[in-house]
Design an enzyme around this catalytic site. Sequence first.
Site: not given
Lengths: 657, 259, 246
Positions: A62-64, A286, A350, A421, A445, A455, A461
Amino acid sequence: MSETKNETTTRTGVRQIEFVKGLESGASGGPIEQRWDTHRFQMKLVNPANRRRYSVIVVGSGLAGGAAAATLGEQGYNVKCFCYQDSPRRAHSIAAQGGINAAKNYRNDGDSIYRLFYDTVKGGDFRARESNVYRLAQVSVNIIDQCVAQGVPFAREYGGYLDNRSFGGAQVSRTFYARGQTGQQLLLGAYQALERQIAAGAVKMFPRNEMLDVVVIDGYARGIITRDMVTGKIERHVADAVVLATGGYGNVFYLSTNAKGCNTTAIWRAHRRGAFFGNPCFTQIHPTCIPVTGDHQSKLTLMSESLRNDGRIWVPKKVGETRDPRQIPENERYYYLEERYPSFGNLVPRDVASRNAKQVCDEGRGVGPGGLGVYLDFSDSIKRLGKAKIVERYGNLFDMYAQITGENPYETPMRIYPAIHYTMGGLWVDYNLMSTIPGLFVAGEANFSDHGANRLGASALMQGLADGYFVLPYTIANFLAGIKPGGVDTNHAAFVEAEAEVNGRVKKFLSINGKRTVDDFHRELGKMMWDECGMARNEAGLKKALQRIPEIREEFWQNVRVPGESNDLNQELEKAGRVADFLELGELMCIDALQRSESCGGHFREESQTADGEALRDDENFSYVSAWEYTGTLSKPELHKEPLAFEYVKPSQRSYK
Amino acid sequence: MKVTLKVWRQKNAKTPGEFKTYPANHVSPDMSFLEMLDVVNQELILKGEEPIAFDHDCREGICGMCSLMINGIAHGKKAVTTCQLHMRSFNDGDTITIEPWRAKPFPILKDLVVDRTSFDRIIQAGGFISASTGSAPDGNSIPVAKPDADKAMDAAACIGCAACVAACPNGSAMLFTAAKVTHLGFLPQGQTERHQRAVNMIAVHDAEGFGNCTNIGECSAVCPKEISLDTISRLNRDIVVAALKGIEPNVETAAAKAS
Amino acid sequence: MTGVLTLYRTSVGKKVIMALTGFILVGFVVFHMYGNTKMYQGPEAFNAYAVGLRELGYPVFGYEHLLWVARLVLIGAVILHIWSATALTMQSHKSTGANAVSGTRRYGEQKRQTSYAAYTMRFGGIVLLLFIVYHILHLTFGMVGYGPNEFQHPNYLGGHPEYFVYNNVVVGFQKPLISGFYMLAMVFLGMHLYHGVWSMFQTLGLNSVKYTGVLRGLAILVAAAVVIGNLSFPIAVMAGIVGPAV
């Protein structure tokens, strides 16, 4: 309690490493603005010519993970990257909609690195490390630059410059976005960088491969055991360092906004091998998801929080109301957020919005199937602004809602309900993102992260990419510079033993042949977790869960039915392994939630609230990170505390009245 | 409601497959298509049969993992992914035929699961901008005209699900390839490698065994992200310009690597 | 080999060849249709047109020289058009031939989502090829479709070429079966042009969201003009509007 352990084990006979176990972040001291720079200078480097001799395993794309694998590949290390999906492009980072924060101050509206740092520490309800958060805010600006250079099509203004918006109640416009698909575009940027390295031969990709164990040799993470999800082959992979970037564990609740495949197995197996688990009970809910329609429900779909800007949230005043919402007169509607929080109204954070929705539903005022839903009504806004404006602002969200529910939200109020979430908790890591197992790094995460107990929107992101592009490449180099490459191969006894354990588990699953399906157990666990360890927690409920979860687990190992074979594509077998680990993690989450008898951020203990029902922190007793060590007995983990010091942002009570 | 499923079952790439019929008797119109399959699978497991293998992950229409040919239409309906298709789109008593994506470059792994790694190899050929981490200038130093940014985003929305290939009578992956070429080609950052990228990606596209485009437009019609056929025209233009400039592919195809 | 000459190797390059040769062929059919409208001006004008074609560029060029150049270009275009179509079809069949394992047809119930014309390119192309062969054997050589002595071959008896195309067209189209076949072929030509003309711009990279409507319109215009013009000839003959030379 504080302990410092000097490991005497030598890694491949090179040099001794002083390893601070568990409880100190290892960040440099000094002014917070200079800590990362100082630390970067102090860290050791690996000569470019020597880098190819070092191998790094990255689990997750993923992103990381994707960003880390690509960057390490660019720098010349020998990288192997693993993901369970059929392509690294499908990691669940792709589903993030809103945007990514960065302290660019392009809007000239008073943003700064310090303000982003301040907002994040405060938003995390003072349960995050100041040093880490400051570094995150610092590198946020580099992330945007990097992503633009990669061709991420961020939204632009007519002048051609980057557009920003305010997100999640932030008072400055610091959120960069690409329509409602920011996560997708950032992930594709990292994916493309990764594919470039794969083509260059720097990274070897293993899609449809699931990591099932970490191999620890002489106290160091030296490799992983994987299962090829197509052939079923169990394989050993050796490396000089291992990075886990495997995402969050929200699926412990069965229903969440996570992808179906998201799981805890990688970090849970690492935990069982000695990595401490940080703040497992910190989960984020969420508030604006589409409610459950029935038992068949397999996942929940999130709709952007921005809907709360123009929608009014209400429930019928009458318990057990059955009329069509449009027939309920104004004076019989309960606009509970507007009444309870006059100044923030429908835009409360939230966690507050979520908890209040649960509360009114618990009172019997919930709407829709099962009474688990509240109305989000746009009729006033449509009257005030005209339908065209609403279409312009939320058209795609309304279409999505209509597609899923079959209802027309322009005509009848939407129904929403909170859903799991994000998980702020994860494996404990030091300032270098290294877990308590030397050589085992955790990013995104999957680590216990920089978000504290809550968060902020558009920060996930940012953290994933910060870890992958700008932190790990330095800190892994520092680690590798201290060791000699290689030294063990996959024939080492630890590999043999770990593989045998994995094989044994697989065989066991297939041999039980009981009467309940894996999903059936998962649903039962999820419901228990949601009820007792979800939006609001109390001692009695947590104790009940702690009694029940081991029972479910025991029954699982006696009565689960996993069809098919091990040497084949077997999706039930994959699920069984994941659910088995969720059944263990769930217990730890409840233990942690029970131990932390204060309320903070997403963790709301009913025993600890202000007179008007707000979360009440207990800084005197709980200003620490809970890092749990696996002791061999699931129900008796050992708690280590990493004290949190707030030198810059002074803890204060949140108020949204 | 009740429906009858005609599902393609195939043990693995080497074993021949066949259609098998299953009743789905407990279907709610609110279920997604995949949830309906979940329910059928739960019943199969308890009956001691092997559940139907199918790819899925995010179940919110963005990851691109789900991939079913439903009644001859990729994803079953225009402009959605299978996970966003709900059973209310069907009628009580319907017979629904479910097949995997079929194209030579997508070998069937099991039942409805296919191998789409050929898409990754097309991206490897040049579907990126070579900007190593750390080398980037300030984000605002590269202005991008809004219309260009918007068009780049339209193309970048591709989720790589491969419905375009499945729907194409030619088994062509031109829309997928073109979407990436268009996304990067609309941005100033993507200009340096623009023509080399296009010829490299097409070289791999062809080498992977995809068919060619005859401009029919089935791909765009079933695309869940409604990628325009216009992207293929841009790809073609880049190829023609590359040829005029004398740019030849400099990428090693998988087949060449293997031999 | 470098540059443009390597285009043929890739699928897109083959399509470019398809588009460029298609462009030549479209130009030809439009001109062909336009030239044939001279039959409405009577036998003399029409027969003179046939001669004029051969005298193109005369006396700078030799008799029939330019016509032969045109013929060679056309024949080359047809060959390349067919070659690229065949190569591309084979490539596509390889990709869609996944039934190697399953043994069943690719899609039980393939559902069409776009225009029908796009699907007729290959089959329609074969029909058109057969038609062209017939058409040449028929109206150019008079080898098929005529009774004994019905077809009048050109002659040089007067020291200059004399053509009887008017007579040949009228006699040829007075046979309903043959006229019917010509008209059917024009339907295929129409669909081929409708998809092909737009496709040509798409393939050459000249299409865009902005112009696609205009280009589709142009395709309809070209297809309609050619088809309506060509259909009018057999109809006019059969209706007696264009009658035998007196």
